[in-house]
Design an enzyme around this catalytic site. Structure first.
Site, PDB file in Angstrom:
ATOM      1  N   THR A 149     -23.748  89.517 -82.669  1.00 45.49           N
ATOM      2  CA  THR A 149     -22.471  89.568 -81.950  1.00 45.49           C
ATOM      3  C   THR A 149     -22.638  90.467 -80.741  1.00 45.49           C
ATOM      4  O   THR A 149     -23.255  91.530 -80.845  1.00 45.49           O
ATOM      5  CB  THR A 149     -21.379  90.163 -82.868  1.00 45.49           C
ATOM      6  OG1 THR A 149     -21.271  89.335 -84.021  1.00 45.49           O
ATOM      7  CG2 THR A 149     -20.033  90.236 -82.167  1.00 45.49           C
ATOM      8  N   ARG A 177     -15.699  79.155 -91.880  1.00 46.59           N
ATOM      9  CA  ARG A 177     -16.125  80.529 -92.230  1.00 46.59           C
ATOM     10  C   ARG A 177     -15.772  81.503 -91.096  1.00 46.59           C
ATOM     11  O   ARG A 177     -16.018  81.247 -89.934  1.00 46.59           O
ATOM     12  CB  ARG A 177     -17.636  80.543 -92.487  1.00 46.59           C
ATOM     13  CG  ARG A 177     -18.208  81.920 -92.846  1.00 46.59           C
ATOM     14  CD  ARG A 177     -18.809  82.624 -91.656  1.00 46.59           C
ATOM     15  NE  ARG A 177     -19.410  83.920 -92.000  1.00 46.59           N
ATOM     16  CZ  ARG A 177     -19.789  84.813 -91.085  1.00 46.59           C
ATOM     17  NH1 ARG A 177     -19.642  84.562 -89.811  1.00 46.59           N
ATOM     18  NH2 ARG A 177     -20.301  85.949 -91.454  1.00 46.59           N
ATOM     19  N   ASP A 180     -16.794  89.156 -89.789  1.00 41.79           N
ATOM     20  CA  ASP A 180     -16.101  90.406 -89.466  1.00 41.79           C
ATOM     21  C   ASP A 180     -15.637  90.474 -88.014  1.00 41.79           C
ATOM     22  O   ASP A 180     -14.671  91.182 -87.699  1.00 41.79           O
ATOM     23  CB  ASP A 180     -17.047  91.594 -89.691  1.00 41.79           C
ATOM     24  CG  ASP A 180     -18.262  91.494 -88.771  1.00 41.79           C
ATOM     25  OD1 ASP A 180     -18.955  90.456 -88.829  1.00 41.79           O
ATOM     26  OD2 ASP A 180     -18.504  92.421 -87.976  1.00 41.79           O
ATOM     27  N   THR A 200     -22.144  94.691 -85.789  1.00 45.90           N
ATOM     28  CA  THR A 200     -22.849  93.411 -85.783  1.00 45.90           C
ATOM     29  C   THR A 200     -23.731  93.371 -87.022  1.00 45.90           C
ATOM     30  O   THR A 200     -24.121  94.417 -87.542  1.00 45.90           O
ATOM     31  CB  THR A 200     -23.649  93.219 -84.475  1.00 45.90           C
ATOM     32  OG1 THR A 200     -24.385  91.997 -84.547  1.00 45.90           O
ATOM     33  CG2 THR A 200     -24.597  94.365 -84.182  1.00 45.90           C
ATOM     34  N   GLY A 203     -21.442  89.614 -91.531  1.00 45.59           N
ATOM     35  CA  GLY A 203     -20.010  89.895 -91.578  1.00 45.59           C
ATOM     36  C   GLY A 203     -19.490  90.159 -92.975  1.00 45.59           C
ATOM     37  O   GLY A 203     -18.634  91.020 -93.185  1.00 45.59           O
TER      38      GLY A 203
HETATM   39  N1  ASP Z   1     -21.107  89.758 -87.616  1.00 42.55           N
HETATM   40  C1  ASP Z   1     -21.300  88.387 -87.229  1.00 42.55           C
HETATM   41  C2  ASP Z   1     -20.734  87.491 -88.286  1.00 42.55           C
HETATM   42  O1  ASP Z   1     -20.917  87.756 -89.451  1.00 42.55           O
HETATM   43  C3  ASP Z   1     -22.721  88.025 -86.963  1.00 42.55           C
HETATM   44  C4  ASP Z   1     -23.564  89.107 -86.322  1.00 42.55           C
HETATM   45  O2  ASP Z   1     -23.059  89.998 -85.678  1.00 42.55           O
HETATM   46  O3  ASP Z   1     -24.798  89.064 -86.482  1.00 42.55           O
HETATM   47  O4  ASP Z   1     -20.175  86.478 -87.950  1.00 42.55           O
END
Ligand code: ASP
Length: 302
Positions: A149, A177, A180, A200, A203
């Site tokens: 993210t 889906r 976070d 990040t 999530g």
């Molecule tokens: N946190 C993000 C999610 O779970 C993915 C990431 O930041 O790697 O959608």
């Protein structure tokens, strides 16, 4: 420090240059955060955000974004949005409403259409190719680690602090889906009286600790940015290991209202930091014996 910014991953460099310019020329923390993120949303070579983002299990690029204004605690967010150029801009627009601040899927798309947000098919040939290869190789599809993210935390010379995030979430995620990233408190949090945080990583793990809010709460209790980042992430990591035997990838950036920053991670995690007193630079945070070690990023960032 009169202004400062911190942003996740190497991909943030291009956006950070724009964000920095806004802050240097007396712009607002909100503009700096939103513009920084939207530069990354437009970049097809980054495969986890916006244009060129990775598709879900059915081949659709569905995007999540969030924004929080630390002056008012107003937040806006979108989740599972398909066919629009900039989830973060839609999220920032939703933050200006009294209610109905977090919209998903068709509801968010209807709002974006009615409010004139630019449409775009975010599925690039390259992302489609990655998807097809993955489908060919897998009998049973499941989420894997092709996800990141982009998160920007900004502080301007007036003392306002903001957070903005954008992601395509997990590659091969189930349709619908939500991770976070668009969840205020988990993926991001900002309070200009204290500071901001954003996360990040997987999530489903980050949500279990409301990680961004936890870090800001630790700063409110008196911790500096680095201690707050480390305390929030390591407490959650320890709990997850105790309860489930493992903790999946998580990284956390923190910005104090004084412009100082903190980072905690349980994986190798590049991030960008800049302020009126520190040149913009890429750093690498690593986890050594459950402690975060930060150094200048030495590999060729190209
Ligand atoms: N946190 C993000 C999610 O779970 C993915 C990431 O930041 O790697 O959608």
């Amino acid at each position: 420090m009169s202004w400062a910014l911190i942003a996740t991953w190497q991909m943030a460099l291009k956006g950070a240059a724009v964000s920095k310019e806004i802050l240097e020329s007396h712009g607002s923390a909100a503009d700096a955060a939103i513009e920084g993120v939207s530069v990354i949303e437009d970049e097809p070579s980054f495969h986890s955000v916006g244009y060129g983002g990775r598709p879900d299990r059915e081949g659709h690029v569905t995007l999540d974004g969030g924004f929080m204004d630390g002056d008012t605690l107003h937040f806006g967010a979108v989740a599972s949005v398909e066919g629009f150029r900039s989830p973060v801009r839609i999220a920032a627009s939703l933050a200006r409403r009294e209610a109905n601040n977090f919209l998903c899927a068709e509801g968010a798309e209807r709002y974006a259409l009615e409010h004139g947000f630019e449409q775009r098919d975010n599925l690039t040939e390259e992302a489609l190719e990655i998807y097809r290869k993955e489908v060919d190789q897998r009998k049973k599809l499941s989420a894997y680690d092709g996800h990141d993210t982009v998160c920007f935390l900004t502080k301007d010379e007036k003392g306002s602090v903001c957070a903005a995030v954008s992601t395509s979430g997990l590659f091969m995620k189930d349709p619908g889906r939500i991770g976070d990233s668009p969840l205020c408190g988990s993926g991001y949090y900002a309070d200009s009286e204290i500071g901001a945080a954003a996360a990040t990583g997987l999530g489903e793990e980050i949500i279990k600790g409301s990680l961004s809010f936890a870090a800001v709460a630790y700063m409110e209790a008196g911790m500096d940015a680095q201690s707050a980042a480390e305390k929030a992430l390591r407490s959650l990591e320890a709990k997850l290991i105790a309860k489930n035997g493992k903790a999946e990838a998580m990284s956390l950036i923190v910005l104090n209202k004084d412009g100082s920053c903190g980072v905690s991670t349980n994986v190798d995690f590049p991030f960008v930091y800049a302020s009126d007193q520190n040149d913009q630079m890429l750093y690498l945070a690593r986890s050594v014996d459950h402690k975060t070690v930060i150094s200048p990023y030495e590999k060729d960032p190209a």
